[in-house]
Design a protein around this motif. Sequence first.
Motif, PDB file in Angstrom:
ATOM      1  N   ARG A 198      38.645  53.847  59.811  1.00 24.85           N
ATOM      2  CA  ARG A 198      38.778  54.885  60.831  1.00 24.85           C
ATOM      3  C   ARG A 198      37.424  55.297  61.411  1.00 24.85           C
ATOM      4  NH1 ARG A 198      43.995  55.730  60.880  1.00 24.85           N
ATOM      5  NH2 ARG A 198      45.077  55.204  58.941  1.00 24.85           N
ATOM      6  N   LYS A 199      36.355  55.078  60.684  1.00 23.79           N
ATOM      7  CA  LYS A 199      35.024  55.377  61.201  1.00 23.79           C
ATOM      8  C   LYS A 199      34.589  54.337  62.217  1.00 23.79           C
ATOM      9  CE  LYS A 199      30.304  56.292  59.632  1.00 23.79           C
ATOM     10  NZ  LYS A 199      29.422  56.439  58.455  1.00 23.79           N
ATOM     11  N   GLU A 200      35.019  53.085  62.014  1.00 27.21           N
ATOM     12  CA  GLU A 200      34.585  51.996  62.882  1.00 27.21           C
ATOM     13  C   GLU A 200      35.524  51.734  64.047  1.00 27.21           C
ATOM     14  OE1 GLU A 200      31.711  50.653  62.600  1.00 27.21           O
ATOM     15  OE2 GLU A 200      31.244  51.782  60.778  1.00 27.21           O
ATOM     16  N   THR A 201      36.657  52.406  64.095  1.00 25.03           N
ATOM     17  CA  THR A 201      37.619  52.181  65.177  1.00 25.03           C
ATOM     18  C   THR A 201      37.853  53.466  65.939  1.00 25.03           C
ATOM     19  OG1 THR A 201      39.496  52.647  63.716  1.00 25.03           O
ATOM     20  CG2 THR A 201      38.816  50.347  63.945  1.00 25.03           C
ATOM     21  N   LEU A 202      38.208  53.341  67.195  1.00 21.97           N
ATOM     22  CA  LEU A 202      38.536  54.469  68.044  1.00 21.97           C
ATOM     23  C   LEU A 202      39.996  54.373  68.458  1.00 21.97           C
ATOM     24  CD1 LEU A 202      35.350  54.562  70.282  1.00 21.97           C
ATOM     25  CD2 LEU A 202      35.923  56.098  68.402  1.00 21.97           C
ATOM     26  N   PRO A 203      40.593  55.445  68.951  1.00 23.77           N
ATOM     27  CA  PRO A 203      42.008  55.400  69.321  1.00 23.77           C
ATOM     28  C   PRO A 203      42.373  54.290  70.294  1.00 23.77           C
ATOM     29  CG  PRO A 203      41.225  57.655  69.326  1.00 23.77           C
ATOM     30  CD  PRO A 203      40.018  56.784  69.098  1.00 23.77           C
ATOM     31  N   PHE A 204      41.496  53.985  71.270  1.00 22.24           N
ATOM     32  CA  PHE A 204      41.863  52.966  72.253  1.00 22.24           C
ATOM     33  C   PHE A 204      41.767  51.553  71.694  1.00 22.24           C
ATOM     34  CE2 PHE A 204      37.495  51.809  72.755  1.00 22.24           C
ATOM     35  CZ  PHE A 204      36.769  52.984  72.748  1.00 22.24           C
ATOM     36  N   ASP A 205      41.241  51.379  70.449  1.00 20.38           N
ATOM     37  CA  ASP A 205      41.163  50.045  69.869  1.00 20.38           C
ATOM     38  C   ASP A 205      42.533  49.455  69.617  1.00 20.38           C
ATOM     39  OD1 ASP A 205      38.473  50.119  69.901  1.00 20.38           O
ATOM     40  OD2 ASP A 205      38.231  50.795  67.839  1.00 20.38           O
ATOM     41  N   GLU A 206      43.562  50.304  69.507  1.00 26.24           N
ATOM     42  CA  GLU A 206      44.907  49.796  69.265  1.00 26.24           C
ATOM     43  C   GLU A 206      45.387  48.928  70.419  1.00 26.24           C
ATOM     44  OE1 GLU A 206      47.296  53.208  68.534  1.00 26.24           O
ATOM     45  OE2 GLU A 206      47.252  52.926  66.373  1.00 26.24           O
ATOM     46  N   GLU A 207      44.895  49.205  71.613  1.00 18.01           N
ATOM     47  CA  GLU A 207      45.345  48.465  72.782  1.00 18.01           C
ATOM     48  C   GLU A 207      44.669  47.091  72.870  1.00 18.01           C
ATOM     49  OE1 GLU A 207      44.574  50.920  76.081  1.00 18.01           O
ATOM     50  OE2 GLU A 207      45.744  52.633  75.347  1.00 18.01           O
ATOM     51  N   LEU A 208      43.602  46.885  72.110  1.00 20.38           N
ATOM     52  CA  LEU A 208      42.908  45.608  72.133  1.00 20.38           C
ATOM     53  C   LEU A 208      43.511  44.645  71.131  1.00 20.38           C
ATOM     54  CD1 LEU A 208      39.258  46.984  72.255  1.00 20.38           C
ATOM     55  CD2 LEU A 208      40.740  46.388  74.177  1.00 20.38           C
ATOM     56  N   ASP A 209      43.177  43.403  71.235  1.00 19.03           N
ATOM     57  CA  ASP A 209      43.674  42.383  70.310  1.00 19.03           C
ATOM     58  C   ASP A 209      42.771  42.369  69.087  1.00 19.03           C
ATOM     59  OD1 ASP A 209      45.026  40.348  69.139  1.00 19.03           O
ATOM     60  OD2 ASP A 209      44.187  38.758  70.407  1.00 19.03           O
ATOM     61  N   MET A 210      42.987  43.338  68.173  1.00 19.16           N
ATOM     62  CA  MET A 210      42.146  43.491  66.990  1.00 19.16           C
ATOM     63  C   MET A 210      42.668  42.612  65.866  1.00 19.16           C
ATOM     64  SD  MET A 210      39.828  45.702  67.828  1.00 19.16           S
ATOM     65  CE  MET A 210      39.188  46.282  66.277  1.00 19.16           C
ATOM     66  N   PRO A 211      41.812  41.954  65.082  1.00 18.18           N
ATOM     67  CA  PRO A 211      42.267  41.163  63.954  1.00 18.18           C
ATOM     68  C   PRO A 211      42.805  42.047  62.841  1.00 18.18           C
ATOM     69  CG  PRO A 211      39.879  41.333  63.942  1.00 18.18           C
ATOM     70  CD  PRO A 211      40.346  41.946  65.237  1.00 18.18           C
ATOM     71  N   ALA A 212      43.674  41.501  62.004  1.00 22.36           N
ATOM     72  CA  ALA A 212      44.236  42.265  60.890  1.00 22.36           C
ATOM     73  C   ALA A 212      43.154  42.558  59.863  1.00 22.36           C
ATOM     74  CB  ALA A 212      45.379  41.469  60.243  1.00 22.36           C
ATOM     75  N   TRP A 213      43.370  43.617  59.060  1.00 26.05           N
ATOM     76  CA  TRP A 213      42.402  44.002  58.051  1.00 26.05           C
ATOM     77  C   TRP A 213      42.256  42.895  57.025  1.00 26.05           C
ATOM     78  CZ3 TRP A 213      38.968  47.796  56.956  1.00 26.05           C
ATOM     79  CH2 TRP A 213      38.501  47.865  55.645  1.00 26.05           C
TER      80      TRP A 213
END
Length: 381
Positions: A354-369
């Motif tokens: 949560r420190k390294e991500t922002l709310p709008f990151d959900e809309e991007l194609d982020m890799p799984a944890w």
Amino acid sequence: MSSKGCPDCGEIKPASEFWKLKASRDGLAYYCKVCFGLRNSRSYRKKRAKLGKKTRAYRRHSDVPEGMKYCARCKEVKSVDEFGRNRAARSGLTDYCRPCHSEAITEIRKRNHGSSRNYLLKLRYGVTEEQVEQMLAEQGGVCVICLRAEPKHVDHDHMTGLVRRILCFKCNGGLGQFDDDPDRLRLAADYLELRGSHARRMRIEIGAPVFGGPGRVRWDPYWRTRGNTLKSARHYHLRQKYGINDEDAKWLLKLQVGHCAVCFDFPAEHVDHDHVTGAVRGLACAGCNTGMGQLRDDPIALRRAADYVTGRLVQRVSAEGGGTRLSLTVPDVDPATVPRGGWKAFWEKDGVYRKETLPFDEELDMPAWGGPDPEGAPRGG
């Protein structure tokens, strides 16, 4: 007529002791008011007895002295001050005294709703006690924000009125202090980690993000001088607790232009300090200062609270045996399988995410944890 005899009691009484009756020759009732009431009560109780119903003993309303009232539940005559207000009643008072009224309300709620708690849950939040117990089971019996305390308070959105989840006392109160504002919560997290704009300004001005602290009293050579003893009570309080004085507080307030060092929206009123080192971080408004304290001065809790408010924290995912379950952390784990006190590892990893991500990151194609990347830095999912 000034007086009249009553055939029942055999007494001669003033005409005012008889009801008016136009149909009679003298314009008065045949019996006096007392005997008339007794006759009516016998007739009423005889009819009720045929129906198999019990009634209380007959009592004249006029027998109650002025300023007093009869409670039909405890069957005592009490002062009107011991009765609550009821605008619907002719007297403007409740039928029962306050203790009896509370007992009667509790009995009615239990009879109609099962319990007073169930009644209040349905009245305030539109959920039942059974639904709350189901939510607690889904959460694994732990507060969804701090993952450590027992959840006892139903939290709801003050705009829509919809219930969100069940929180502990501190997390629920902390959200209220921050006005459910996710931006203020994230600013507070950066502030506690000395990453915000206020900490940068402090480094520019004095070369450090904090100053003061209890240790300053010991090494300050001017603490016992005469010029430093003729000060206000506030001066001594600041020196003893925070290691600063009136001049320091005024300088800090001027540096912050009178605004809170966390949110910059409200006036700075309280000295905020690190509870471990005692060093002063800045001046904060009442909401931010209290809210950070209730959320334990924990940046992870503050960021989780921000995501909770925006709906990013609690997610519903597919369960292994079919159906769905809740997901409270990244990496994901079934809350029902984690024992009390077993959230620490998940808490720390979730804090990094949560420190390294922002709310709008959900809309991007982020890799799984998947843990740290090849260079050793954590990446979000």
